[in-house]
Scaffold this motif. Sequence first.
Motif, PDB file in Angstrom:
ATOM      1  N   TRP A 109      34.370  43.811  43.994  1.00 44.48           N
ATOM      2  CA  TRP A 109      34.925  44.354  42.812  1.00 44.48           C
ATOM      3  C   TRP A 109      34.680  45.948  42.884  1.00 44.48           C
ATOM      4  O   TRP A 109      35.594  46.504  42.579  1.00 44.48           O
ATOM      5  N   ALA A 148      37.611  48.560  42.326  1.00 49.65           N
ATOM      6  CA  ALA A 148      37.540  48.459  40.721  1.00 49.65           C
ATOM      7  C   ALA A 148      38.647  49.181  39.824  1.00 49.65           C
ATOM      8  O   ALA A 148      38.904  48.835  38.791  1.00 49.65           O
ATOM      9  N   ASN A 198      41.939  41.140  39.909  1.00 49.67           N
ATOM     10  CA  ASN A 198      40.595  40.815  38.958  1.00 49.67           C
ATOM     11  C   ASN A 198      39.745  40.255  39.563  1.00 49.67           C
ATOM     12  O   ASN A 198      39.665  39.858  40.840  1.00 49.67           O
ATOM     13  N   PHE A 199      38.719  39.796  38.765  1.00 47.58           N
ATOM     14  CA  PHE A 199      37.283  39.123  39.465  1.00 47.58           C
ATOM     15  C   PHE A 199      37.810  37.669  40.108  1.00 47.58           C
ATOM     16  O   PHE A 199      37.210  37.513  41.215  1.00 47.58           O
ATOM     17  N   HIS A 252      38.805  38.529  43.498  1.00 48.01           N
ATOM     18  CA  HIS A 252      37.993  38.885  44.649  1.00 48.01           C
ATOM     19  C   HIS A 252      36.915  37.657  44.923  1.00 48.01           C
ATOM     20  O   HIS A 252      36.567  37.620  46.103  1.00 48.01           O
TER      21      HIS A 252
END
Length: 149
Positions: free
Chosen positions: A48, A52, A58-59, A62
């Motif tokens: 992340w 960033a 988004n998370f 990842h």
Amino acid sequence: PVEELFAIVPNKGIKKAADNPSLALYKLQSNSYKFSWLLIPLSLPFVWLMFAWRREYNFYDHGVFVTYSLAFMSLFFLVLTILGTIGIPSRFLTIAAVLVPPVHLYRHLKGAYLLGRWTALLRTVVMLVVIAIVLLLFLAALLFLGLVG
């Protein structure tokens, strides 16, 4: 801080490991595959951080990246193990074990995050350092769990 950590670990766990190191090693090996899922949450913050400022990922993205990468590495080392048992010389297996993971990581980063060559190469180098950090954290967690349990 170190004294507090050892206060959490019962002395009997350390004594058991010192009395029977082969059992401690066996427990470490058996726990390593049981807790291999721990590599995902350990890796996610680092991935992340590398992306960033890119809002399109988004998370969850990842998480998928890390899971796919770990799945490939698991299957790859399984194949290397099978090839070793059927008699492929270890020098070939060692070369493959050293070369394939960085190449896979480069291609995976480049394709998954739509990176250019140099950006993907730079992030691959950073990711190799991150992998070393994550593996050290994972081994520390395994040692702690082995001494507690």
